[in-house]
Design an enzyme around this catalytic site. Structure first.
Site, short mmCIF file in Angstrom:
data_model
loop_
_atom_site.label_atom_id
_atom_site.label_comp_id
_atom_site.label_asym_id
_atom_site.label_seq_id
_atom_site.Cartn_x
_atom_site.Cartn_y
_atom_site.Cartn_z
N GLY A 68 0.83 -1.19 0.00
CA GLY A 68 0.00 0.00 0.00
C GLY A 68 0.87 1.24 0.00
N GLN A 73 2.80 9.87 1.41
CA GLN A 73 4.10 9.22 1.51
C GLN A 73 5.04 9.62 0.38
OE1 GLN A 73 2.27 5.11 2.41
NE2 GLN A 73 4.29 5.06 3.39
N CYS A 126 6.36 -0.09 7.70
CA CYS A 126 5.91 1.05 6.90
C CYS A 126 7.06 1.54 6.04
CB CYS A 126 5.41 2.16 7.82
SG CYS A 126 4.85 3.64 6.94
N LEU A 127 6.76 1.86 4.79
CA LEU A 127 7.79 2.37 3.89
C LEU A 127 8.33 3.72 4.34
CD1 LEU A 127 6.15 1.43 0.46
CD2 LEU A 127 7.94 0.18 1.70
N HIS A 168 -4.14 0.89 7.74
CA HIS A 168 -2.80 1.50 7.70
C HIS A 168 -2.77 2.66 6.71
CE1 HIS A 168 1.76 1.02 7.91
NE2 HIS A 168 1.59 1.84 6.88
N GLU A 169 -3.27 2.45 5.50
CA GLU A 169 -3.20 3.48 4.47
C GLU A 169 -4.16 4.63 4.76
OE1 GLU A 169 -0.71 3.45 2.61
OE2 GLU A 169 -0.16 1.39 3.11
N HIS A 172 -2.67 6.91 7.30
CA HIS A 172 -1.69 7.83 6.72
C HIS A 172 -2.36 9.13 6.30
CE1 HIS A 172 2.31 6.20 6.51
NE2 HIS A 172 1.92 5.07 5.96
#
Length: 214
Positions: A68, A73, A126-127, A168-169, A172
């Site tokens: 995702g 991000q 997480c990226l 999660h997304e 963000h």
């Protein structure tokens, strides 16, 4: 969704971001854009630019690799995210984490609400927080409401790992990182994860590191 606005500042930002081509640079924790609620999408990007941006998000997510990616991000404060999970995991992990493949999809202005009271806790990364993972207890089932990139309404229930990705997304886009919801004592480097905590569930980690699971 409304019709596109002409030459919005966000459109100019996205155009500049896409100019070099290839995967987009991912913003790391500490950048304020990750801590501000994203602006709802209301036609700030022309259709062609939106399509290019969505493709760039997809390419960046796959290159990372991740399951995702939210617009914030890559530094763009718009309420847009993409998800996709081929779920290349063992049968044991699939069953324990309820992780099943998810096709590529675009979430525009997503929101979620819990379905039932069941919660599940697993290691999550997480990226935008590279090199670390921690256990996060999340709703095991959620109802997602959003739009897709073509303006079609999405109203769908997600269970297990797909529900975790959605939460999660969407978090963000609300300025929330997974570490805000994580069990602090579970925090582990990727090296520690590979050496110690590859089990399908975090039960062994909870016993050894001294934290509770729901």
């Amino acid at each position: 969704m409304a019709s596109p606005r002409a030459r919005t500042p966000l459109a100019e930002q996205v155009t500049e971001l896409l100019a070099p081509g290839g995967p987009l640079p991912i913003v790391a924790a500490g950048d304020p854009v990750l801590r501000r609620p994203a602006e709802p999408y209301d036609g700030q990007l022309a259709p062609e630019l939106l399509a290019r941006f969505v493709q760039a998000l997809r390419d960046t997510m796959r290159a990372a690799p991740g399951v995702g990616l939210a617009a914030v991000q890559v530094g763009v404060g718009l309420r847009i995210a993409v998800i996709e999970d081929p779920a290349p995991v063992s049968e044991e992990v699939r069953i324990a984490r309820e992780r099943v493949p998810q096709p590529f999809r675009v979430l525009v202005n997503p929101s979620y609400e819990a379905v039932g009271a069941r919660r599940a806790a697993f290691y999550e990364g997480c990226l935008s927080v590279p090199g670390w993972q921690a256990v996060v207890a999340r709703h095991a089932e959620v109802r997602l409401r959003a739009w897709d990139e073509h303006g079609r309404a999405v109203d769908e229930v997600f269970t297990g790992w797909p529900a975790r990705i959605v939460q999660h997304e969407t978090d963000h886009l609300d300025g929330v990182l997974y570490v805000d919801r994580a069990e602090p004592r579970s925090l582990a480097s990727h090296e520690a994860m590979a050496a110690r905590w590859t089990q399908p569930t975090p039960e062994a980690a909870a016993r050894s590191l001294g934290f509770e699971l729901p």
